[in-house]
Write an enzyme that holds these catalytic residues in place. Structure first.
Site, mmCIF file in Angstrom:
data_model
loop_
_atom_site.group_PDB
_atom_site.id
_atom_site.type_symbol
_atom_site.label_atom_id
_atom_site.label_comp_id
_atom_site.label_asym_id
_atom_site.label_seq_id
_atom_site.Cartn_x
_atom_site.Cartn_y
_atom_site.Cartn_z
ATOM 1 N N THR A 78 -48.169 -4.091 0.925
ATOM 2 C CA THR A 78 -48.432 -3.991 2.359
ATOM 3 C C THR A 78 -48.920 -5.318 2.910
ATOM 4 O OG1 THR A 78 -48.879 -1.607 2.322
ATOM 5 C CG2 THR A 78 -49.912 -2.878 4.082
ATOM 6 N N CYS A 328 -46.761 7.930 0.832
ATOM 7 C CA CYS A 328 -47.566 7.546 1.983
ATOM 8 C C CYS A 328 -47.456 8.556 3.120
ATOM 9 C CB CYS A 328 -47.155 6.163 2.475
ATOM 10 S SG CYS A 328 -47.353 4.912 1.200
#
Lengths: 381, 381
Positions: A78, A328
């Site tokens: 990320t 996620c």
């Protein structure tokens, strides 16, 4: 098998996270237990840590076929994506246009949305029925002011492979920088940056048998980039904060293992994955494959069960650990946005289960998983 | 002693980085070796990881005297500071003014400089001769549009303690949010957030006997904040990226140890530190203390050798590992900006050596270090 104990389900969720390989743990342990110095310190404790980071940087570079000084360590995929996307945008000057796809992970989609809120135009090229971006769609979208093309190398839910070399060539002709999120690809398929033609490439440790909490960004020499997190001058000024020495060592070792075993492991997992698909086809009439039949990660099998919810099938198959989509987004009962973007109907998308194999998956696992899923499907359909 | 082998120098650089305690390594190892699930996954592998993160969150909260849901895990102190400072600014609306100090770490100073480049006014209140910010200077600097006051709790080079409770009370009266970088303070002095009165407080694992690469931000309930790194919705939307489960477990355990041993260890280290100072005073005529004599971290001793460079003294004392200032600025032959900001002359600042003690420091270490420094000083002065 990947199980911790016999009571554990068969792990078929390697795309959510991989175990850390014992040889990776062994490589990093001395840097947790003994060599605790700050790599910025001038004394021998610092020197040892600094040398370890340099070795790991070379190991990562070897897997990607680049120079060590083109690797920037981050806290994960990320952060690497944020650095790539927002880092390019920060120095892009008059170029205020970005191209991405409709199938990106939130770690790419959210930084792109941020740019949109801050004066950039963002175009999202669609994926086809098999989950792939067409190079031609990118060609049509490119403008003279396109700063960046950011498209993932391998889709995390379907495993679909994007035509990054073609995209990169097209984008470079118009002067755009090319970034690929390769979090799901590295270690599963070849990812040499010159073959891909990318300027920036993101890696996530925990998809690659290294721990969660470490990643890297490949930055081709000459690519202009600003840091996103700000502080002291670590990582050539691109990523501040005392280096996570043990996990950087782990990532280096994991890259070395990936390089060593890539060909054999990808062939082995592909055979097992295809066996799993054949077994499901035989046991579940009407089961369908989501994603490209061949241009796909060797370990990934995303299938839709006809007339049943994927979440219900998994709940009825406690013998296996898999997911209905990206980890996620777990917990929701909504259909995968990635599958919907491919043009699948809501019923097909809600019927999806992602089965992702890994280094510890065995033929017995696959046979047992197919049986469990078939039985579960009969229970809930 | 902290040495790895007898050939290693005596480690007196705990402010640069601490070793990871064996009980901290032991707590985290199962999450590296066995329990590798993604905390977002719905299956038992995910559940085990999720539970471990929840336990660690409670351990960190217990040390700070806050609620677990007020803790956001990050990749370290730098990221925690970025989230605090830029996160508040992002949602501050018409409040476009920030107060900080001249003695901050780059992990605070650089985010503040970023805000300055993006439309904020930043005032930097000075520190006095003993390294402390005066609450009155903050009072004078406050404005109706002050969004944030960010001042460190303990200075990393001198150990000087800032009057955070006073600052917080003053700042709150004007409606400003109060952040303290407590990276160097946590585990060394009491850091209960209600006693400090802060809204935001940063922690760095590797200053606290947990590993490098993990940290946390305390966020008081009701404090408005935007994420800095963007992606999926982890950590209540404030910090995306799959959680670094092993290091989060380590940070939790380190906080539990810190809470258990705070009183005894800080007294023990203070005695050793004061003994080191007495020995240096006896052996080196004219040696001076940098920082406040009492309002100071119990483990930190920053001294200036008269008529000699600190770097030269350390180079001539290979028996000890210490630094001339922050590890993040090692390598330069420039005087510490922090010491210059205190009003020390360049010669005094260049003569500085930071000696920082820790849990493994012994009375023998202190005696040997004093001897080594005195001898080295005689060689180079």
């Amino acid at each position: 098998m990947t199980r911790v104990s016999d009571a554990d389900p068969i792990y078929l969720d390697y795309n959510a996270s991989t175990p850390v390989l014992p040889e990776v743990v062994d490589a990093m342990l001395p840097y947790l237990r003994e060599h605790f110095g700050n790599p910025s310190s001038g004394h021998p404790y610092g020197l040892r840590a600094r040398e370890a980071v340099a070795r790991a940087r070379a190991q990562v570079a070897a897997l990607l076929g680049c120079q060590p000084d083109e690797i920037v360590f981050t806290s994960g995929g990320t952060e690497a994506n944020n650095l790539a996307i927002r880092g390019v945008a920060e120095v892009a000057g008059a170029r205020r246009h970005v191209i991405t796809s409709t199938a990106e992970h939130p770690a790419t989609a959210q930084p792109c949305a941020y740019l949109e809120r801050h004066g950039f135009e963002v175009d999202r090229v669609p994926v086809d029925r098999e989950g792939r971006v067409a190079a031609d769609a990118v060609r049509r979208g490119l403008r003279d002011d396109t700063a960046l093309v950011t498209v993932m190398l391998a889709q995390n839910e379907t495993g679909a492979l994007m035509p990054i070399p073609d995209l990169a060539e097209i984008a470079h002709r118009r002067g755009a920088v090319v970034h690929a999120d390769a979090a799901q690809a590295v270690g599963k398929i070849p990812t040499r940056v010159d073959d891909l033609g990318v300027d920036l490439l993101s890696i996530a440790g925990h998809k690659l048998y290294a721990p969660k909490g470490v990643g890297a960004l490949y930055v081709r020499r000459g690519t202009r980039l600003a840091p996103v997190v700000l502080g002291a001058g670590h990582e050539r000024g691109l990523r501040p904060g005392t280096e996570n020495v043990p996990f950087i060592v782990a990532l280096g070792q994991a890259c070395e293992v990936a390089r060593r075993d890539l060909a054999t492991e990808s062939a082995r997992q592909r055979d097992l994955r295809d066996d799993l698909w054949r077994r499901l086809c035989a046991a579940v009439p009407g089961v369908s494959l989501n994603g490209h039949p061949t241009a796909r990660l060797p370990n990934t099998l995303n299938v839709s069960f006809p007339g049943a919810r994927g979440s219900a099938v998994l709940a009825a198959a406690p013998e296996i650990a898999a997911s209905t989509g990206s980890a996620c987004h777990e917990g929701g009962e909504t259909a995968s946005a990635v599958l919907l973007a491919m043009g699948l109907g809501p019923e097909v998308a809600l019927g999806a289960v992602r089965l992702s194999l890994g280094r510890l998956t065995t033929a017995d696992d696959v046979a047992a998983a197919a049986d469990a899923l078939a039985r579960a499907y009969r229970e809930v359909a």
